[in-house]
Design a protein around this motif. Structure first.
Motif, PDB file in Angstrom:
ATOM      1  N   UNK A  25     -10.341   1.714  12.392  1.00  0.00           N
ATOM      2  CA  UNK A  25      -9.204   0.824  12.654  1.00  0.00           C
ATOM      3  C   UNK A  25      -9.494  -0.557  12.083  1.00  0.00           C
ATOM      4  N   UNK A  26      -8.446  -1.204  11.595  1.00  0.00           N
ATOM      5  CA  UNK A  26      -8.600  -2.544  11.026  1.00  0.00           C
ATOM      6  C   UNK A  26      -7.246  -3.235  11.035  1.00  0.00           C
ATOM      7  N   UNK A  27      -7.231  -4.551  10.876  1.00  0.00           N
ATOM      8  CA  UNK A  27      -5.933  -5.247  10.762  1.00  0.00           C
ATOM      9  C   UNK A  27      -5.190  -4.755   9.510  1.00  0.00           C
ATOM     10  N   UNK A  28      -3.878  -4.910   9.534  1.00  0.00           N
ATOM     11  CA  UNK A  28      -3.082  -4.506   8.382  1.00  0.00           C
ATOM     12  C   UNK A  28      -3.532  -5.295   7.153  1.00  0.00           C
ATOM     13  N   UNK A  29      -3.861  -4.567   6.088  1.00  0.00           N
ATOM     14  CA  UNK A  29      -4.408  -5.215   4.884  1.00  0.00           C
ATOM     15  C   UNK A  29      -3.429  -5.124   3.722  1.00  0.00           C
ATOM     16  N   UNK A  30      -3.591  -6.059   2.791  1.00  0.00           N
ATOM     17  CA  UNK A  30      -2.790  -6.067   1.575  1.00  0.00           C
ATOM     18  C   UNK A  30      -3.367  -5.143   0.527  1.00  0.00           C
ATOM     19  N   UNK A  31      -2.740  -5.168  -0.636  1.00  0.00           N
ATOM     20  CA  UNK A  31      -3.120  -4.241  -1.705  1.00  0.00           C
ATOM     21  C   UNK A  31      -4.549  -4.499  -2.181  1.00  0.00           C
ATOM     22  N   UNK A  32      -4.906  -5.749  -2.404  1.00  0.00           N
ATOM     23  CA  UNK A  32      -6.253  -6.071  -2.926  1.00  0.00           C
ATOM     24  C   UNK A  32      -7.341  -5.635  -1.954  1.00  0.00           C
ATOM     25  N   UNK A  33      -7.144  -5.923  -0.675  1.00  0.00           N
ATOM     26  CA  UNK A  33      -8.145  -5.527   0.326  1.00  0.00           C
ATOM     27  C   UNK A  33      -8.241  -4.011   0.437  1.00  0.00           C
ATOM     28  N   UNK A  55       0.845  -1.203   0.000  1.00  0.00           N
ATOM     29  CA  UNK A  55       0.000   0.000   0.000  1.00  0.00           C
ATOM     30  C   UNK A  55       0.880   1.252   0.000  1.00  0.00           C
ATOM     31  N   UNK A  56       1.969   1.235   0.774  1.00  0.00           N
ATOM     32  CA  UNK A  56       2.904   2.372   0.765  1.00  0.00           C
ATOM     33  C   UNK A  56       3.482   2.569  -0.627  1.00  0.00           C
ATOM     34  N   UNK A  57       3.792   1.466  -1.309  1.00  0.00           N
ATOM     35  CA  UNK A  57       4.310   1.563  -2.681  1.00  0.00           C
ATOM     36  C   UNK A  57       3.251   2.115  -3.624  1.00  0.00           C
TER      37      UNK A  57
END
Length: 647
Positions: free
Chosen positions: A335-343, A280-282
């Motif tokens: 707030x939520x758990x750390x998610x990947x790009x798709x989520x 997500x940072x990328x």
């Protein structure tokens, strides 16, 4: 030095040879230079990012903890800009620019060979040394990068060329970081692959640089002052000699301050606010880079292939609006758990965040490219590189200040969205202050809006408007905004001689005073104002600037071209007596009669706003310059009438 001497390649290029900025990539004078700077920017970032990832994840160095690695590497890279920019500017002015580029690329190969050994040996000390040397490489290349373009591109190509370079730089940064991150992460062989890639890109850049045509030195007799501190101070004083250029340097440096705040906060913004992982940072970096690229390329389209600094206030407005909206879009995300790009992409709320980031950076591109082009066009060719070196020094100082301010705000308890909000509001304040100090930006913005959003303004023959030297523009007078439309047509500032009564008109009077228009009154009515107008006109021409007059002496009351008065002859006689040969450029504004800002036979101007609908077609026809010795009021009137009849 004449324009042709300073710009031999551009002087031989017809204005309309190229349909758009992408066609420059087929030209030898631009394409090898573009790919050379592209390779250099990509290699800088491939090396730095790979080294940062290596220190953070793969090496265990007690004196360089991962939390400090990015800061130390960034500081070492930027330090040479402070120490050696002044020397670099001198060298670029003194020697052939192509020779300078090839020297820098040879240096890059040497540094990358040393860095390759550092990667194979996993030596952070060697790689830190190479970081400093790559900063030196970029410091040497910076002035030649921006001083090269005005010598090979015409005024009409300069905005497009800068847009291509700005776009290319950010794409190269993005590709370099992606490649560095992917290669160094390869199990077992990552550092070796990075080493090979860094050397390979350096060799490719040097190979392409061999095809850059020779561009002569602009000040070959310059004596180099090797003291970086005294020369840095001298460069800043030199830049301050042209107040519009100097304040534009401050404007660009502020953009780097603004951008550095956002770029430095992407990792923590992605993790703590957006609840995303490294991908997500990328993605945020990709969106930001794409926005800068789009904004940079749009500059040529929106400026109609001129250096249009009216885009700068538009860019500043957009930067503030979307920086502030980024705060509102991100402050209340759950707030939520750390998610990947798709989520992350699957959630609609995140699209507003990405749209704000894209538009914020797009407007930053609109803001910066015209400023760079203005500095290149307005700086004296003999010390243009030193002015750009001064810009690099200021950029470095502003970026350091941005890091300190962002750190102070975060330490004081500000959240990352609140830092963005503060930066957006500060941008509005700083930009407003700059535009009040340099009203030309504001005036050109008004002219740009009027000629593109209120009217459909088409200019024919604008190649006849001189890009250098003194000249008199003689135009028919149809409406209260004739001067604003002429501003929109000219790439250079224009000083107007105008009827003193127009200064009493609300808003327009303030605008013309801001533009330093010259009031003139009939000699019988006000002899002092009459004489002062001619003296001020002579002063404008002595300074090598553009002077515009409306020889009819007032706005037409029936839409017909009125007789020309003899004031233009008095201006020419005074100029010639002082040794100034100023050609006269005939012009005709068309299709303005009957519009909101013109008089009509049944009433005055500026009544019934939509009496001709909206977005009316209006035009300006520009004729070939007339030598001052051949000018006569009646003959000049006939030329303007002919241009008027052309529609």
């Amino acid at each position: 030095m004449s324009q042709a001497q300073a710009n031999p390649h551009a002087a031989s290029v017809a204005h309309d040879d190229h349909p758009n900025q992408f066609a420059l990539l087929t030209q030898r004078r631009f394409a090898p230079f573009f790919w050379t700077q592209f390779a250099g920017a990509a290699n800088d970032n491939l090396f730095k990012f790979a080294f940062t990832v290596m220190v953070t994840y793969q090496l265990s160095v007690s004196w360089l903890p991962p939390s400090m690695a990015g800061l130390v590497i960034g500081a070492l890279f930027i330090l040479p800009f402070l120490l050696f920019s002044a020397t670099s500017g001198q060298l670029t002015d003194k020697v052939d620019k192509t020779r300078m580029i090839r020297f820098v690329k040879n240096l890059e190969i040497t540094i990358m060979l040393l860095a390759a050994w550092g990667f194979f040996a996993a030596s952070p000390v060697v790689l830190l040394g190479c970081t400093f040397l790559m900063g030196l490489h970029s410091t040497l290349f910076g002035p030649v990068k921006f001083a090269y373009m005005p010598q090979v591109l015409s005024e009409r190509e300069l905005t497009g060329g800068n847009g291509m370079v700005e776009m290319g730089t950010f794409v190269a940064i993005l590709l370099g970081q992606v490649a560095g991150g992917l290669l160094v992460a390869l199990p077992g062989v990552g550092p070796a692959y990075v080493a090979v890639a860094c050397v390979g890109v350096a060799l490719a850049g040097r190979a392409v640089a061999q095809f850059i045509p020779s561009v002569p030195a602009t000040d070959p007799g310059l004596v180099i002052n090797w003291n970086p501190f005294s020369e840095t101070w001298r460069n800043l004083k030199l830049a301050h000699g042209n107040i519009v250029v100097f304040r534009s340097l401050l404007g660009i440096s502020w953009m780097w301050f603004f951008g550095a705040v956002f770029l430095s906060q992407f990792p923590s913004f992605a993790k703590e606010v957006l609840h995303g992982n490294e991908q997500v940072a990328s993605l945020l970096l990709v969106v930001f880079s794409v926005g800068i690229g789009i904004g940079s390329l749009l500059c040529e389209v929106l400026s109609r292939r001129h250096v249009e600094i009216g885009l700068v206030p538009l860019g500043a407005i957009g930067m503030s609006v979307f920086a502030i909206d980024l705060y509102f879009a991100s402050r209340a995300l759950p707030a939520s758990p750390i998610m990947g790009l798709a989520a992350f992409v699957a959630q609609p709320a995140h699209w507003r965040v990405m749209a704000d980031l894209l538009l914020l950076s797009l407007f930053a591109g609109l803001y910066s490219v015209p400023m760079y082009a203005l500095i290149q066009m307005r700086s004296q060719p003999t010390h243009r590189a030193r002015i750009i070196a001064a810009n690099n020094i200021l950029n470095a100082l502003f970026m350091i200040a941005s890091a300190l301010l962002a750190g102070a705000l975060l330490s004081a308890g500000f959240s990352v969205p609140q830092v963005f909000l503060f930066t957006g509001i500060a941008n509005a304040v700083v930009a407003g202050y700059i535009f009040l100090l340099v009203p030309e930006y504001l005036l050109r913005f008004v002219a740009w809006v009027l000629s593109r959003c209120i009217y459909r303004f088409k200019v024919r023959g604008d190649a006849h408007i001189p890009t250098t030297g003194a000249a008199i523009l003689a135009c028919n007078h149809v409406s209260f905004i004739d001067a604003v439309l002429l501003m929109a047509a000219s790439p250079r500032p224009i000083y107007f001689v105008m009827d003193h009564r127009i200064f009493r008109v609300p808003v327009l009077g303030w605008l013309f005073r801001l533009a330093k228009a010259i009031p003139i009154a009939p000699q019988k009515e006000d002899a002092a104002t009459y004489e002062a107008a001619f003296e001020r006109a002579a002063q404008v021409l002595r300074g090598g600037d553009l002077l515009a007059i409306f020889p009819e002496g007032g706005i037409t009351r029936d839409g017909q071209l009125q007789p020309f008065k003899g004031g233009i002859m008095k201006i020419l006689e005074r100029a010639q007596a002082e040794g100034v040969q100023a050609p006269v450029v005939p012009m005709a504004l068309t299709q303005l009669w009957g519009s909101f800002f013109s008089r009509i036979e049944q009433g005055g101007a500026m009544v019934r706003p939509f009496r001709r609908g909206i977005w009316n077609r209006v035009g300006l026809n520009v004729g070939a310059p007339v030598a001052p010795s051949a000018v006569q009021p009646e003959a000049l009137r006939a030329q303007v009438a002919q241009l008027l009849a052309a529609g």
